[in-house]
Design a protein around this motif. Structure first.
Motif, PDB file in Angstrom:
ATOM      1  N   LEU A  16      57.405 112.153  16.725  1.00 26.01           N
ATOM      2  CA  LEU A  16      58.400 112.489  17.750  1.00 26.01           C
ATOM      3  C   LEU A  16      59.040 113.836  17.440  1.00 26.01           C
ATOM      4  N   MET A  19      56.500 116.695  17.787  1.00 23.69           N
ATOM      5  CA  MET A  19      56.182 116.962  19.188  1.00 23.69           C
ATOM      6  C   MET A  19      57.246 117.839  19.820  1.00 23.69           C
ATOM      7  N   ASN A 164      60.820 124.293  27.575  1.00 23.48           N
ATOM      8  CA  ASN A 164      59.908 123.189  27.871  1.00 23.48           C
ATOM      9  C   ASN A 164      60.592 121.819  27.881  1.00 23.48           C
ATOM     10  N   ILE A 165      61.902 121.813  27.694  1.00 28.01           N
ATOM     11  CA  ILE A 165      62.625 120.543  27.797  1.00 28.01           C
ATOM     12  C   ILE A 165      63.619 120.664  28.942  1.00 28.01           C
ATOM     13  N   ALA A 166      63.616 119.656  29.807  1.00 27.38           N
ATOM     14  CA  ALA A 166      64.529 119.719  30.938  1.00 27.38           C
ATOM     15  C   ALA A 166      65.937 119.386  30.490  1.00 27.38           C
ATOM     16  N   ARG A 214      64.409 123.400  33.764  1.00 28.98           N
ATOM     17  CA  ARG A 214      63.612 123.561  32.559  1.00 28.98           C
ATOM     18  C   ARG A 214      63.032 124.960  32.546  1.00 28.98           C
ATOM     19  N   ARG A 219      52.296 127.210  26.296  1.00 24.57           N
ATOM     20  CA  ARG A 219      52.238 126.668  24.938  1.00 24.57           C
ATOM     21  C   ARG A 219      50.868 126.916  24.331  1.00 24.57           C
TER      22      ARG A 219
ATOM     23  N   TYR B 270      61.055 109.035  22.413  1.00 25.00           N
ATOM     24  CA  TYR B 270      59.874 109.257  23.255  1.00 25.00           C
ATOM     25  C   TYR B 270      60.213 109.124  24.732  1.00 25.00           C
ATOM     26  N   GLU B 272      63.066 109.844  26.100  1.00 23.45           N
ATOM     27  CA  GLU B 272      63.755 111.096  26.420  1.00 23.45           C
ATOM     28  C   GLU B 272      62.753 112.217  26.650  1.00 23.45           C
ATOM     29  N   SER B 273      61.792 112.280  25.707  1.00 26.12           N
ATOM     30  CA  SER B 273      60.791 113.344  25.819  1.00 26.12           C
ATOM     31  C   SER B 273      60.008 113.202  27.112  1.00 26.12           C
ATOM     32  N   LYS B 275      60.992 111.942  29.805  1.00 24.36           N
ATOM     33  CA  LYS B 275      61.813 112.280  30.966  1.00 24.36           C
ATOM     34  C   LYS B 275      62.033 113.788  31.076  1.00 24.36           C
ATOM     35  N   TYR B 276      62.367 114.450  29.972  1.00 27.12           N
ATOM     36  CA  TYR B 276      62.820 115.840  30.056  1.00 27.12           C
ATOM     37  C   TYR B 276      61.764 116.869  29.680  1.00 27.12           C
ATOM     38  N   ALA B 277      60.848 116.502  28.798  1.00 27.49           N
ATOM     39  CA  ALA B 277      59.993 117.546  28.236  1.00 27.49           C
ATOM     40  C   ALA B 277      58.745 117.779  29.071  1.00 27.49           C
ATOM     41  N   ASN B 278      58.277 118.985  28.922  1.00 27.11           N
ATOM     42  CA  ASN B 278      57.086 119.420  29.647  1.00 27.11           C
ATOM     43  C   ASN B 278      55.869 119.060  28.791  1.00 27.11           C
ATOM     44  N   LEU B 279      55.509 117.781  28.775  1.00 27.51           N
ATOM     45  CA  LEU B 279      54.479 117.310  27.846  1.00 27.51           C
ATOM     46  C   LEU B 279      53.086 117.460  28.435  1.00 27.51           C
ATOM     47  N   GLU B 283      50.020 114.232  25.028  1.00 26.63           N
ATOM     48  CA  GLU B 283      51.324 113.898  24.453  1.00 26.63           C
ATOM     49  C   GLU B 283      51.977 112.747  25.209  1.00 26.63           C
TER      50      GLU B 283
END
Lengths: 219, 476
Positions: A16, A19, A164-166, A214, A219, B270, B272-273, B275-279, B283
């Motif tokens: 986590l 990442m 990259n994180i909202a 965001r 990347r 995870y 949170e990620s 929801k918010y992250a541009n994965l 991932e």
């Protein structure tokens, strides 16, 4: 961009952290056993170590004693939450102490703060034709300086740190304007519009439906 | 008021009253004896004087025919002057008028003179602070007109009484002080163990449960101290057991909080990620997998915890069961794992019937076998044996896996303890399996023993005491 070592025996949590570190542009390396840590540190000299305390093999406090002379910043990330443990951790020379469960955004912010403290050269972020000298508060678009208000710059810095994180409008309001700011999330929208316009970031600062904004970076 | 003070007061009070009464009585008695002796002496003396006076008058009076004041005075004077030195005074009245008196005081009221003819009066009274004894009588026929008063100074006798009383008070004070000293010393010594006991009780009350009272005497207080110490022992034991229980419970809760924290952190992080992250797609899948596996781990932990909590004496039924069938069941439920790791199972059954709860025993064996599988390398071996020995049915499960160190052995029955935390967590273990086994054994009246050697293997032995053919079976 920093090389960060994540020492954590719970693979789920190590993954986590890695990442999210990669998302905001750092390199992360994981170690799950305390006995392997010093070997890695002495050969790779990471920029920062995120260190658990309860580990198989050598524990975090023992490792801290060995890392301290190398002047590599350490952030403890542990389930040990007593005041005594915090004091021991910080006395041993750690730069910060975080308790699980943690919020990813907070961990990233603390990592950034510690890195800033140790950084010797200027911290420059570039994206397309945009250069942001974060420490000097200077923003260049196509090598021309763009004037930003303090709040606009703080907002830009926040977006860059959490690229990259909202970020939700409420979170942005809290982090840029402060907890006690009595304003509307509308203020955030207005400032985001201005940033997009001034810095030509229409395609980069994207609106995430029902969530917030965001800054997307390749990347 | 303290006991010793009370005892002191009572004893002193009773003693003083008794002593004083006795002293007073003996003084009175001796005084009255003295007085009566004195009276008889005085009476004799008076009689002698009066008789000789009368004889003298009788000798002379026939010559004068009749007495008159002058000749009577003349007769009396020699006696008077003679006895005056002995503090004896006399008065003579003729027809109630004073003829002679050598009494040094002036008397106004004269009760002693009020007598009828032929009577005699004796009166003791003080004149000017000095006690005198008055005896008044008539001389008798033919001189009945002559009244003779004999007066004796009895100062000495009454001062004898006050001397006696003074002496009694003095000795009473001496006795009182010496008795006080002895009595106080004695009482303080006698009550010292009580004070010691009290001090001990107070210390224990203040939380020093290890405090004991050391009193050597063999009397009631000694017995009390013994009982007190026994009570303190049992209080200390109980308190210690309680605090151990509380400590164990606290440890359990701390461990539980810690164990819950890891999957929770992962699930929260995870989510949170996501929801918010541009994965990236990879991932995303990884995050979802982690959320699933960590949720599963929490579910597993909650289930085991429920088992641990729900296991009480009330909901256990004892029935006749055969370990052979249970082991076969467990084996088939774990068969995939045996095949995956190519594990060989060797079974040797002799006696195998016990009384117990089928589900619990199955859970027990499953947990032990599960641990064995984790400890075994590829191609390992598990030996299962049952046999009866000294009224106990022994179930032995032995593997030739990695084994455990001695320090691990002591702790393996503690909830959440893992010999190798990263490995068994990766296997989804909550660290509760053996704690559960221990509890099952406690409820079944069975003993669980474990011996192990690093890199050689581990042997679990469960000793069932509940056998169907034994009559003194507690489970029945």
């Amino acid at each position: 961009m920093a090389n960060i070592l994540v020492v954590e025996d719970e693979i789920a949590i190590a993954d986590l952290i890695s990442m999210n570190l990669k998302l905001v542009g750092h390199n992360a390396y994981q170690i799950h056993n305390g006995n392997e840590v010093m070997n890695y540190i002495e050969t790779h000299y990471p920029d920062l170590v995120v260190l658990d305390i309860m580990l198989p093999g050598k524990d975090g406090f023992e490792l801290m004693k060995e890392i301290e002379p190398l002047h590599i910043p350490v952030i403890f990330l542990t389930a040990k939450e007593t005041l005594n443990d915090r004091i021991i951790g910080l006395r041993l020379g750690a730069d910060d102490y975080m308790v699980k469960p943690f919020e990813v955004l907070e961990l990233l912010a603390r990592i950034e703060t510690v890195l800033k403290r140790y950084r010797t050269s200027g911290n420059v972020f570039n994206l397309d034709n945009l250069d942001v000298h974060i420490d000097e508060h200077v923003v260049l678009l196509n090598n021309e300086q763009i004037e930003l208000t303090t709040k606009e710059f703080q907002l830009l810095e926040l977006l860059i740190l959490n690229k990259n994180i909202a970020l939700s409008r409420e979170k942005i309001l809290e982090l840029v304007w402060g907890y006690d700011y009595i304003g509307e999330t509308r203020t955030v929208d207005v400032h985001i519009q201005r940033l997009r316009k001034k810095l030509d970031l229409n395609d980069r600062i994207i609106t995430v439906y029902k969530i917030g904004y965001r800054l997307e970076v390749p990347r | 008021m303290k006991f010793w003070q009370k005892a002191y007061l009572y004893v002193i009070l009773i003693f003083l009253i008794g002593f004083d009464i006795i002293t007073y009585l003996s003084i009175s008695k001796s005084y009255s004896l003295n007085m009566s002796e004195m009276y008889s002496v005085v009476e004799n003396e008076r009689y002698v004087i009066q008789s000789s006076l009368r004889a003298r008058i009788a000798d002379i009076s026939p010559l004068y025919q009749e007495l008159n004041a002058e000749n009577l005075k003349m007769y009396v004077e020699p006696y008077g002057s003679y006895y005056k030195d002995q503090k004896i005074y006399m008065e003579v009245y003729l027809n109630d008028s004073l003829v002679y008196s050598d009494f040094p005081h002036t008397l106004i009221d004269r009760p002693e003179l009020q007598i009828e003819l032929g009577q005699k009066s004796t009166i003791t009274r003080a004149v000017d602070g000095i006690p005198y004894y008055f005896i008044t009588s008539y001389l008798g026929e033919p001189y009945s007109s002559v009244k003779f008063v004999y007066i004796k100074d009895i100062q000495d006798l009454s001062s004898f009484k006050s001397e006696m009383i003074r002496h009694a008070i003095l000795s009473s004070i001496v006795v009182f002080t010496s008795l006080s000293v002895v009595l106080l010393a004695m009482l303080l010594k006698l009550t010292a163990p009580i004070r010691k006991l009290n001090q001990g009780a107070e210390e224990i009350a203040a939380g020093h449960y290890q405090k004991r009272v050391r009193i050597r005497s063999r009397d009631e207080i000694g017995e009390l101290a013994n009982s007190f110490n026994k009570m303190a022992d049992s209080v200390e034991n109980r308190i210690q057991r309680l605090s151990e229980l509380i400590e164990a419970r606290q440890l359990f809760i701390n461990n539980l909080a810690h164990e819950m924290r890891t999957p929770l952190t992962a699930i929260l992080g995870y989510s949170e990620s996501l929801k918010y992250a541009n994965l990236s797609d990879d991932e995303r899948v990884k995050a979802i997998d982690y959320i699933l596996s960590q949720s599963d781990r929490m579910k597993n932990m909650a289930g085991k915890l429920m088992d641990l909590v729900m296991l009480t004496h009330e909901n256990i039924c004892f029935e006749k069961i055969d370990l052979k069938t249970i082991i076969t069941n467990v084996e088939s439920s774990l068969s995939q794992k045996f095949i995956d790791k190519d594990i060989k199972i060797i079974k040797r059954f002799k006696e195998s019937q016990i009384l117990g709860d089928k589900d619990l025993i199955e859970s027990l064996i499953q947990n032990i076998m599960g641990n064995a599988i984790h400890a075994l390398p590829h191609g390992g071996r598990i030996e299962i044996e049952t046999f009866e020995k000294e009224k106990v049915l022994v179930l032995s499960i032995k593997d030739n896996g990695i084994g455990m160190s001695e320090s691990d052995l002591k702790k393996i029955f503690e909830p959440f303890y893992r010999t190798d935390k990263s490995r068994s967590r990766a296997n989804g273990g909550a660290g509760l399996g053996l704690a559960l086994c221990k509890q099952i054994c406690d409820l079944q009246g069975a003993l669980i023993d474990v011996t192990s050697e690093l890199n050689k293997g581990t042997k679990f032995e469960v000793k069932f005491t509940t056998l169907p053919h034994l009559d003194d079976n507690p489970a029945k």
